[in-house]
Design a protein around this motif. Structure first.
Motif, PDB file in Angstrom:
ATOM      1  N   PRO A 243      -5.505  -0.080  17.953  1.00 13.86           N
ATOM      2  CA  PRO A 243      -6.388   0.006  17.133  1.00 13.86           C
ATOM      3  C   PRO A 243      -6.130   0.925  15.898  1.00 13.86           C
ATOM      4  O   PRO A 243      -5.423   1.968  15.979  1.00 13.86           O
ATOM      5  CB  PRO A 243      -8.113   0.172  17.418  1.00 13.86           C
ATOM      6  CG  PRO A 243      -7.654  -0.297  19.058  1.00 13.86           C
ATOM      7  CD  PRO A 243      -6.022   0.126  19.208  1.00 13.86           C
ATOM      8  N   ILE A 244      -6.440   0.488  14.627  1.00 14.72           N
ATOM      9  CA  ILE A 244      -6.502   1.474  13.500  1.00 14.72           C
ATOM     10  C   ILE A 244      -7.372   2.461  13.473  1.00 14.72           C
ATOM     11  O   ILE A 244      -8.821   2.191  13.392  1.00 14.72           O
ATOM     12  CB  ILE A 244      -6.471   0.686  11.954  1.00 14.72           C
ATOM     13  CG1 ILE A 244      -5.432  -0.628  12.091  1.00 14.72           C
ATOM     14  CG2 ILE A 244      -6.591   1.726  10.919  1.00 14.72           C
ATOM     15  CD1 ILE A 244      -5.529  -1.275  10.705  1.00 14.72           C
ATOM     16  N   THR A 245      -7.216   3.658  13.565  1.00 17.24           N
ATOM     17  CA  THR A 245      -8.352   4.831  13.641  1.00 17.24           C
ATOM     18  C   THR A 245      -7.921   5.577  12.451  1.00 17.24           C
ATOM     19  O   THR A 245      -8.997   6.519  12.301  1.00 17.24           O
ATOM     20  CB  THR A 245      -7.931   5.567  14.890  1.00 17.24           C
ATOM     21  OG1 THR A 245      -6.384   6.226  14.873  1.00 17.24           O
ATOM     22  CG2 THR A 245      -8.047   4.975  16.251  1.00 17.24           C
ATOM     23  N   LYS A 246      -7.003   5.619  11.565  1.00 16.38           N
ATOM     24  CA  LYS A 246      -7.148   6.363  10.357  1.00 16.38           C
ATOM     25  C   LYS A 246      -7.005   5.536   9.261  1.00 16.38           C
ATOM     26  O   LYS A 246      -6.086   4.435   9.281  1.00 16.38           O
ATOM     27  CB  LYS A 246      -5.935   7.319  10.362  1.00 16.38           C
ATOM     28  CG  LYS A 246      -5.979   8.380  11.483  1.00 16.38           C
ATOM     29  CD  LYS A 246      -5.088   9.470  11.641  1.00 16.38           C
ATOM     30  CE  LYS A 246      -4.925  10.379  12.623  1.00 16.38           C
ATOM     31  NZ  LYS A 246      -3.950  11.351  12.592  1.00 16.38           N
ATOM     32  N   PRO A 247      -7.490   5.516   8.001  1.00 12.58           N
ATOM     33  CA  PRO A 247      -7.492   4.723   6.779  1.00 12.58           C
ATOM     34  C   PRO A 247      -5.979   4.642   6.357  1.00 12.58           C
ATOM     35  O   PRO A 247      -5.425   3.279   5.852  1.00 12.58           O
ATOM     36  CB  PRO A 247      -8.354   5.586   5.760  1.00 12.58           C
ATOM     37  CG  PRO A 247      -9.288   6.503   6.726  1.00 12.58           C
ATOM     38  CD  PRO A 247      -8.459   6.810   7.877  1.00 12.58           C
ATOM     39  N   ALA A 248      -5.198   5.163   6.504  1.00  2.23           N
ATOM     40  CA  ALA A 248      -3.726   5.275   6.134  1.00  2.23           C
ATOM     41  C   ALA A 248      -3.105   4.642   6.771  1.00  2.23           C
ATOM     42  O   ALA A 248      -1.930   3.824   6.653  1.00  2.23           O
ATOM     43  CB  ALA A 248      -3.026   6.882   6.153  1.00  2.23           C
ATOM     44  N   GLU A 249      -3.346   4.229   7.960  1.00  2.00           N
ATOM     45  CA  GLU A 249      -2.623   3.176   8.980  1.00  2.00           C
ATOM     46  C   GLU A 249      -2.839   1.564   8.644  1.00  2.00           C
ATOM     47  O   GLU A 249      -1.984   0.847   9.169  1.00  2.00           O
ATOM     48  CB  GLU A 249      -3.149   3.413  10.736  1.00  2.00           C
ATOM     49  CG  GLU A 249      -2.772   4.929  11.249  1.00  2.00           C
ATOM     50  CD  GLU A 249      -3.511   4.918  12.331  1.00  2.00           C
ATOM     51  OE1 GLU A 249      -4.317   3.975  12.846  1.00  2.00           O
ATOM     52  OE2 GLU A 249      -3.175   5.871  13.037  1.00  2.00           O
ATOM     53  N   GLY A 250      -3.852   1.582   7.940  1.00  2.00           N
ATOM     54  CA  GLY A 250      -4.383   0.158   7.444  1.00  2.00           C
ATOM     55  C   GLY A 250      -3.168  -0.606   6.418  1.00  2.00           C
ATOM     56  O   GLY A 250      -3.041  -1.650   6.350  1.00  2.00           O
ATOM     57  N   GLN A 251      -2.556   0.230   5.650  1.00  2.00           N
ATOM     58  CA  GLN A 251      -1.636  -0.142   4.362  1.00  2.00           C
ATOM     59  C   GLN A 251      -0.358  -0.699   5.314  1.00  2.00           C
ATOM     60  O   GLN A 251       0.155  -1.569   4.685  1.00  2.00           O
ATOM     61  CB  GLN A 251      -1.266   1.112   3.756  1.00  2.00           C
ATOM     62  CG  GLN A 251      -2.359   1.729   2.972  1.00  2.00           C
ATOM     63  CD  GLN A 251      -1.903   2.969   2.038  1.00  2.00           C
ATOM     64  OE1 GLN A 251      -0.808   3.140   2.077  1.00  2.00           O
ATOM     65  NE2 GLN A 251      -2.991   3.379   1.049  1.00  2.00           N
ATOM     66  N   THR A 305       4.915 -11.887  -5.527  1.00  2.00           N
ATOM     67  CA  THR A 305       5.620 -10.808  -4.793  1.00  2.00           C
ATOM     68  C   THR A 305       4.711 -10.310  -3.607  1.00  2.00           C
ATOM     69  O   THR A 305       3.579 -10.400  -3.774  1.00  2.00           O
ATOM     70  CB  THR A 305       6.452  -9.836  -5.486  1.00  2.00           C
ATOM     71  OG1 THR A 305       5.633  -8.822  -6.101  1.00  2.00           O
ATOM     72  CG2 THR A 305       7.425 -10.418  -6.595  1.00  2.00           C
ATOM     73  N   VAL A 306       5.616  -9.567  -2.479  1.00  2.00           N
ATOM     74  CA  VAL A 306       4.762  -8.939  -1.622  1.00  2.00           C
ATOM     75  C   VAL A 306       4.039  -7.725  -2.266  1.00  2.00           C
ATOM     76  O   VAL A 306       2.963  -7.254  -1.915  1.00  2.00           O
ATOM     77  CB  VAL A 306       5.930  -8.461  -0.433  1.00  2.00           C
ATOM     78  CG1 VAL A 306       5.021  -7.468   0.632  1.00  2.00           C
ATOM     79  CG2 VAL A 306       6.575  -9.613   0.202  1.00  2.00           C
ATOM     80  N   ASP A 307       4.646  -6.947  -3.006  1.00  2.00           N
ATOM     81  CA  ASP A 307       3.875  -5.977  -3.771  1.00  2.00           C
ATOM     82  C   ASP A 307       2.688  -6.295  -4.596  1.00  2.00           C
ATOM     83  O   ASP A 307       1.738  -5.416  -4.498  1.00  2.00           O
ATOM     84  CB  ASP A 307       5.083  -5.327  -4.731  1.00  2.00           C
ATOM     85  CG  ASP A 307       6.287  -4.597  -4.006  1.00  2.00           C
ATOM     86  OD1 ASP A 307       6.220  -4.286  -2.974  1.00  2.00           O
ATOM     87  OD2 ASP A 307       7.134  -4.596  -4.923  1.00  2.00           O
ATOM     88  N   ILE A 308       2.634  -7.501  -5.232  1.00  2.00           N
ATOM     89  CA  ILE A 308       1.631  -7.819  -6.028  1.00  2.00           C
ATOM     90  C   ILE A 308       0.355  -8.032  -4.812  1.00  2.00           C
ATOM     91  O   ILE A 308      -0.698  -7.623  -4.981  1.00  2.00           O
ATOM     92  CB  ILE A 308       1.813  -9.119  -6.810  1.00  2.00           C
ATOM     93  CG1 ILE A 308       2.741  -8.395  -7.819  1.00  2.00           C
ATOM     94  CG2 ILE A 308       0.530  -9.469  -7.395  1.00  2.00           C
ATOM     95  CD1 ILE A 308       3.218  -9.873  -8.606  1.00  2.00           C
ATOM     96  N   ILE A 309       0.717  -8.678  -3.844  1.00  2.00           N
ATOM     97  CA  ILE A 309      -0.432  -8.985  -2.724  1.00  2.00           C
ATOM     98  C   ILE A 309      -0.652  -7.748  -2.121  1.00  2.00           C
ATOM     99  O   ILE A 309      -2.176  -7.554  -1.904  1.00  2.00           O
ATOM    100  CB  ILE A 309      -0.077 -10.076  -1.907  1.00  2.00           C
ATOM    101  CG1 ILE A 309       0.519 -11.445  -2.597  1.00  2.00           C
ATOM    102  CG2 ILE A 309      -0.865 -10.529  -0.760  1.00  2.00           C
ATOM    103  CD1 ILE A 309       1.240 -12.305  -1.857  1.00  2.00           C
ATOM    104  N   ALA A 310       0.228  -6.979  -1.821  1.00  2.00           N
ATOM    105  CA  ALA A 310      -0.396  -5.586  -1.161  1.00  2.00           C
ATOM    106  C   ALA A 310      -0.963  -4.609  -1.856  1.00  2.00           C
ATOM    107  O   ALA A 310      -2.087  -4.038  -1.443  1.00  2.00           O
ATOM    108  CB  ALA A 310       1.095  -5.016  -0.571  1.00  2.00           C
ATOM    109  N   SER A 311      -0.633  -4.737  -3.096  1.00  2.00           N
ATOM    110  CA  SER A 311      -1.455  -3.679  -4.180  1.00  2.00           C
ATOM    111  C   SER A 311      -2.897  -4.299  -4.145  1.00  2.00           C
ATOM    112  O   SER A 311      -3.876  -3.300  -4.046  1.00  2.00           O
ATOM    113  CB  SER A 311      -0.843  -3.613  -5.539  1.00  2.00           C
ATOM    114  OG  SER A 311      -1.511  -3.144  -6.201  1.00  2.00           O
TER     115      SER A 311
END
Length: 481
Positions: A243-251, A305-311
């Motif tokens: 599981p994701i336990t820290k917000p930074a891990e979600g990216q 692009t992946v960058d546009i969707i990820a942003s």
């Protein structure tokens, strides 16, 4: 189901093949070493593409059939029309009522021909035995206890057509398929069932006997309808073993899911280039609790692009977790919704302010006898029209000295439409400069006219309202009352 490690302990010689997976930093899935479910995501893109090829073979082989895709590896096929066509082709006397028919159209049909089921797959008949009868190891002959009907003939033709479709799939793609069989007699087989509703079932289930009978045999009487090739949504999801336990891990996972969406949208645009998802949605769930979600409008982007969707996904992630430092997310999903075909020539707002410094040729051929130098028209389109010159597809702005041109796809428009489009483009560009003047806290610059004369600072403005110049474009919304 055993994990790979446990399976190899039981079968040391087992060779496990992993499907392609997505991992962070890669635009496309691949076959990587040391795949870990904690960092990689399974890709089904290859199976989606092959599924589309199989459906196309179905359509080519059965042009008059109705085909409804049920899942990535299943489809419903309504063979009513192709069977009827083949039935009347083989037995044309069924298409008309004989002149000597005693009851006209209500007369009994002639006896059906015998059916050879040996080449039509597996046949599952029902054999009603007495309780004191001995079981037989060999399968009974269908003709021994069942009188063949025209319905059986139609079913045999359907099995024949289905066998031909399966052969074509194997010939073109090398895949074996199963038909009408659920999980019975797989792989590479097909089953025709003649089971009848027995009295025993009727006595046991009463009014629900028919429902039980059809449920056990996979009979679905809903109409088979071909679904549109245009999907209204695309979803990429991951159930997280860690599981994701820290917000930074979600990216990390948002970028992995963004890569899948980018590839799927590009594949879909190969058949329909103007596809545009109107909304992007992010879902996050803790265990079996109700998921939380955030969504936002997704701008039209021609080169996705992946960058546009990820942003866009990262913005939704920040809105979703907020200032929380400790979280527990076991499932994350990123989706496109509201997918539709955009209008031809769709562009974002930046496209209205693009300029083109390259001189474009006229959209009309020069008149016969004209000199070759008149193939390109310079200057303002309005001046050219006054002088009887061919219509120009651009104009030069007097303030920024840039040439503003129509789009390439507008070249096929009529002259009246192009003149109107160029006038709108001119007004939009003037509004652009006016907006810049407002942003710089300065009044709009009045364009100098060749007939106007300079006035001194002490000169008084005219008192006659009829001589005042009426504002144009967005200037009219900022005038003094």
């Amino acid at each position: 189901m055993d994990k790979v490690k446990d399976a190899k302990k039981k079968c040391p010689n087992l060779i496990a093949v992993h499907v392609a997976t997505y991992k962070e930093g890669e635009k496309e899935p691949g076959y990587w070493d040391n795949v870990d479910t904690r960092t990689h995501k399974v890709s089904l893109d290859l199976y989606r593409r092959e599924s589309g090829k199989i459906i196309n073979i179905f359509k080519e082989t059965l042009p008059s059939g109705e085909i409804e895709k049920a899942s990535i590896d299943e489809a419903f096929i309504d063979l009513t029309r192709p069977v009827r066509e083949k039935l009347l082709e083989r037995y044309p006397y069924l298409s008309r009522v004989p002149d000597d028919a005693p009851d006209g159209a209500d007369s009994p049909l002639p006896p059906p021909p015998p059916i050879n089921w040996s080449q039509l797959g597996v046949l599952i008949p029902v054999v009603t035995r007495d309780d004191d009868s001995e079981a037989k190891d060999e399968a009974p002959n269908y003709e021994d206890y069942h009188k063949t009907t025209w319905h059986d003939v139609a079913l045999s033709i359907g099995a024949e057509l289905m066998s031909r479709v399966r052969e074509e799939v194997c010939k073109q793609l090398g895949y074996t398929t199963s038909a009408l069989s659920a999980s019975y007699k797989k792989p590479n087989s097909q089953v025709s069932s003649f089971r009848e509703l027995t009295k025993e079932m009727q006595n046991k289930f009463g009014e629900n006997a028919i429902w039980v009978y059809e449920l056990l045999r996979g009979i679905d009487r809903s109409e088979v309808k071909e679904k549109s090739a245009l999907f209204k949504s695309m979803l990429a999801s991951k159930n997280l073993p860690k599981p994701i336990t820290k917000p930074a891990e979600g990216q990390h996972w948002i970028r992995v899911l963004a890569a899948e969406l980018a590839l799927r949208l590009k594949d879909a645009r190969e058949e329909m280039p103007t596809l545009w998802p109107k909304t992007i949605v992010l879902h996050a769930r803790k265990g079996y609790e109700t998921s939380r979600s955030k969504q936002a409008a997704f701008p039209f982007t021609r080169d996705i692009t992946v960058d546009i969707i990820a942003s866009a996904g990262n913005k939704l992630w920040k809105e979703l977790v907020g200032d929380t430092t400790n979280i527990y997310v076991t499932s994350v999903q990123l989706a496109f919704t509201g997918i539709d075909a955009a209008e031809t020539g769709q562009q974002n707002i930046d496209g209205f302010f693009k300029t083109n410094d390259v001189q474009r040729p006229t959209l009309k051929r020069p008149r016969s006898g004209a000199s070759p130098s008149r193939g390109v028209v310079k200057g303002d389109s309005r001046d050219n029209q006054n002088q009887g010159e061919p219509f120009a597809a651009s104009f030069v702005c007097e303030r920024c000295c840039k040439r503003i041109a129509l789009r390439d796809e507008q070249a096929d428009w009529s002259e009246e439409q192009r003149i109107s489009a160029l006038a709108i483009l001119r007004q939009e560009h003037e509004d652009f400069h006016f907006a810049q003047d407002l942003a710089n806290e300065s009044g709009p610059v009045i364009k100098p006219s060749s007939s106007s004369k300079p006035t001194s600072k002490s000169s008084k403005p005219t008192s006659k309202r009829g001589r005042e110049t009426e504002p144009k474009g967005i200037e009219k919304f900022f005038g003094k009352k």
